[in-house]
Design a protein around this motif. Structure first.
Motif, PDB file in Angstrom:
ATOM      1  N   GLU A  44       0.857  -1.176   0.000  1.00 50.86           N
ATOM      2  CA  GLU A  44       0.000   0.000   0.000  1.00 50.86           C
ATOM      3  C   GLU A  44       0.893   1.227   0.000  1.00 50.86           C
ATOM      4  O   GLU A  44       1.927   1.252   0.689  1.00 50.86           O
ATOM      5  N   PHE A  45       0.493   2.251  -0.770  1.00 48.09           N
ATOM      6  CA  PHE A  45       1.343   3.413  -0.988  1.00 48.09           C
ATOM      7  C   PHE A  45       0.748   4.670  -0.356  1.00 48.09           C
ATOM      8  O   PHE A  45      -0.468   4.806  -0.237  1.00 48.09           O
ATOM      9  N   SER A  46       1.631   5.581   0.010  1.00 46.67           N
ATOM     10  CA  SER A  46       1.208   6.874   0.528  1.00 46.67           C
ATOM     11  C   SER A  46       0.808   7.778  -0.631  1.00 46.67           C
ATOM     12  O   SER A  46       0.998   7.439  -1.809  1.00 46.67           O
ATOM     13  N   THR A  47       0.275   8.957  -0.331  1.00 47.09           N
ATOM     14  CA  THR A  47      -0.110   9.903  -1.378  1.00 47.09           C
ATOM     15  C   THR A  47       1.095  10.400  -2.163  1.00 47.09           C
ATOM     16  O   THR A  47       0.953  10.883  -3.290  1.00 47.09           O
ATOM     17  N   ALA A  50       5.284   6.576  -1.885  1.00 44.96           N
ATOM     18  CA  ALA A  50       6.199   5.705  -1.147  1.00 44.96           C
ATOM     19  C   ALA A  50       5.438   4.515  -0.573  1.00 44.96           C
ATOM     20  O   ALA A  50       4.234   4.604  -0.290  1.00 44.96           O
ATOM     21  N   VAL A  51       6.139   3.396  -0.396  1.00 40.76           N
ATOM     22  CA  VAL A  51       5.507   2.223   0.215  1.00 40.76           C
ATOM     23  C   VAL A  51       5.196   2.542   1.673  1.00 40.76           C
ATOM     24  O   VAL A  51       6.084   2.900   2.447  1.00 40.76           O
ATOM     25  N   GLU A  52       3.928   2.440   2.017  1.00 36.84           N
ATOM     26  CA  GLU A  52       3.483   2.795   3.356  1.00 36.84           C
ATOM     27  C   GLU A  52       3.239   1.572   4.231  1.00 36.84           C
ATOM     28  O   GLU A  52       3.455   1.602   5.444  1.00 36.84           O
ATOM     29  N   ARG A  53       2.782   0.500   3.577  1.00 34.73           N
ATOM     30  CA  ARG A  53       2.446  -0.698   4.344  1.00 34.73           C
ATOM     31  C   ARG A  53       2.620  -1.936   3.482  1.00 34.73           C
ATOM     32  O   ARG A  53       2.318  -1.923   2.293  1.00 34.73           O
ATOM     33  N   VAL A  54       3.121  -3.001   4.078  1.00 34.99           N
ATOM     34  CA  VAL A  54       3.234  -4.307   3.430  1.00 34.99           C
ATOM     35  C   VAL A  54       2.288  -5.256   4.137  1.00 34.99           C
ATOM     36  O   VAL A  54       2.229  -5.273   5.371  1.00 34.99           O
ATOM     37  N   LEU A  55       1.518  -6.022   3.381  1.00 35.33           N
ATOM     38  CA  LEU A  55       0.590  -6.940   4.010  1.00 35.33           C
ATOM     39  C   LEU A  55       0.669  -8.323   3.372  1.00 35.33           C
ATOM     40  O   LEU A  55       0.925  -8.470   2.182  1.00 35.33           O
ATOM     41  N   VAL A  56       0.469  -9.330   4.211  1.00 34.17           N
ATOM     42  CA  VAL A  56       0.398 -10.727   3.776  1.00 34.17           C
ATOM     43  C   VAL A  56      -0.825 -11.329   4.440  1.00 34.17           C
ATOM     44  O   VAL A  56      -0.950 -11.314   5.669  1.00 34.17           O
ATOM     45  N   VAL A  57      -1.748 -11.834   3.636  1.00 34.70           N
ATOM     46  CA  VAL A  57      -3.011 -12.366   4.134  1.00 34.70           C
ATOM     47  C   VAL A  57      -3.114 -13.833   3.741  1.00 34.70           C
ATOM     48  O   VAL A  57      -2.862 -14.192   2.583  1.00 34.70           O
ATOM     49  N   PHE A 153       0.473  -7.077   8.948  1.00 35.33           N
ATOM     50  CA  PHE A 153       0.695  -5.730   8.436  1.00 35.33           C
ATOM     51  C   PHE A 153       2.056  -5.236   8.933  1.00 35.33           C
ATOM     52  O   PHE A 153       2.322  -5.270  10.137  1.00 35.33           O
ATOM     53  N   VAL A 154       2.875  -4.782   8.014  1.00 33.70           N
ATOM     54  CA  VAL A 154       4.160  -4.188   8.376  1.00 33.70           C
ATOM     55  C   VAL A 154       4.097  -2.713   7.997  1.00 33.70           C
ATOM     56  O   VAL A 154       3.879  -2.373   6.825  1.00 33.70           O
ATOM     57  N   VAL A 155       4.253  -1.831   8.977  1.00 33.09           N
ATOM     58  CA  VAL A 155       4.178  -0.396   8.734  1.00 33.09           C
ATOM     59  C   VAL A 155       5.499   0.261   9.133  1.00 33.09           C
ATOM     60  O   VAL A 155       6.420  -0.424   9.584  1.00 33.09           O
ATOM     61  N   SER A 156       5.540   1.573   8.938  1.00 31.54           N
ATOM     62  CA  SER A 156       6.815   2.299   9.110  1.00 31.54           C
ATOM     63  C   SER A 156       7.894   1.632   8.270  1.00 31.54           C
ATOM     64  O   SER A 156       8.999   1.327   8.733  1.00 31.54           O
TER      65      SER A 156
END
Length: 306
Positions: A44-47, A50-57, A153-156
């Protein structure tokens, strides 16, 4: 809310943080070890782009409160240490030390696991940790917001990690990493950023060789794969249709075999089956390297038999 403090025995958690790609790979392996038939990863990207969040479901069986306590409360405390196969489908387990969760911090500074166990689909357990304090995991129980399975969810996300995970070549790296597993368990689907992993599409050539090994009635098989694109070369020693038991560089074939002989065999009693992955024209270097690599491999086998 309550918290768990990791009981460290030997390994310090900070030493278990790995590269962004390795961290992503470990998250996917954890999903497969939970008997997930479908694993989806994405960014997921910021406005600002930049990559804002990585997710694995995943759609695995989720983690029970006991699993959380055992898996996050101590290094080496994973339930995987007491078995060789997954709980429901009997697939070969990848992890066993309970250390893979720390690899995710190579992607970003904050990781949150949201898991719904199949025995209690109305309840969700959320586990959160920050890189600056890898010994502490905060646990929250709440009404379920998702289906049975686990969402990570991986953030920062740090800038370097974001750039690595954005690369188009990552889908090929993941396809090579999980090639053995996806070939063994064809009902499993792994997707990254909406694209399903398809190792077969990357193979230029594939050859299979039956080997003769003293003391084994069944003949192990050497499978050599030449990849269409550059991937990391590795030798995987497997127990039948299972995940790799030992990994080594191609030049370390005989020592890897010696190492594998000391390991416990497949739960089904199958003999070891080595699988060699090579990259295009670089099995032994230069044009024609694929064929020369096969001849060289046969010499290694002959020397090892003497």
């Amino acid at each position: 809310m309550h918290s768990l403090t990791v009981q460290v025995d030997g390994d310090h958690p900070a030493r278990l943080v790995r590269s962004p790609r390795a961290g992503l790979t470990e998250l996917i392996w954890n999903a497969l070890d939970a008997d997930a038939d479908v694993v989806d990863g994405g960014l997921e990207f910021s406005t600002l782009g930049a990559v804002e969040r990585v997710l694995v479901v995943d759609r695995g069986h989720g983690m029970s409160p006991d699993d959380v306590q055992q898996g996050f409360g101590a290094l080496g405390g994973s339930w995987k240490r007491t078995t060789r196969t997954t709980r429901q489908q009997g697939r070969r387990l990848h992890g066993e030390q309970g250390k893979g969760r720390f690899a995710a911090f190579g992607i970003g500074d904050v990781v949150e696991w949201c898991t719904v166990h199949e025995d209690d689909p109305a309840t969700e357990t959320r586990i959160r940790a920050e890189r600056h304090n890898l010994r502490r995991f905060e646990i929250i129980t709440a009404p379920a917001e998702g289906d049975v399975g686990t969402r990570v969810f991986v953030v920062s996300v740090n800038e370097a990690a974001g750039k690595q995970l954005e690369q188009d070549s990552l889908i090929d790296t993941l396809s090579a990493e999980f090639a053995i597993y996806l070939e063994s368990y064809r009902h499993v689907e792994i997707s990254w950023r909406g694209q399903k992993l398809n190792p077969g599409a990357l193979q230029v050539e594939r050859e299979e060789y039956d080997l003769e090994v003293d003391g084994l009635d069944d003949r192990p098989q050497l499978v050599v794969i030449e990849w269409r694109r550059q991937v990391d070369r590795a030798l995987y020693l497997c127990w039948c249709a299972c995940a790799p038991a030992t990994t080594a560089r191609p030049c370390a074939f005989t020592s890897a075999c010696d190492s594998a002989r000391g390991r416990s065999p497949c739960p089904g009693g199958c003999p070891p089956a080595p699988l060699l992955l090579s990259r295009r024209n670089d099995f032994s270097g230069g044009e024609g390297g694929f064929e020369r690599g096969i001849r060289r491999q046969k010499l290694i086998e002959a020397d090892d038999a003497q």
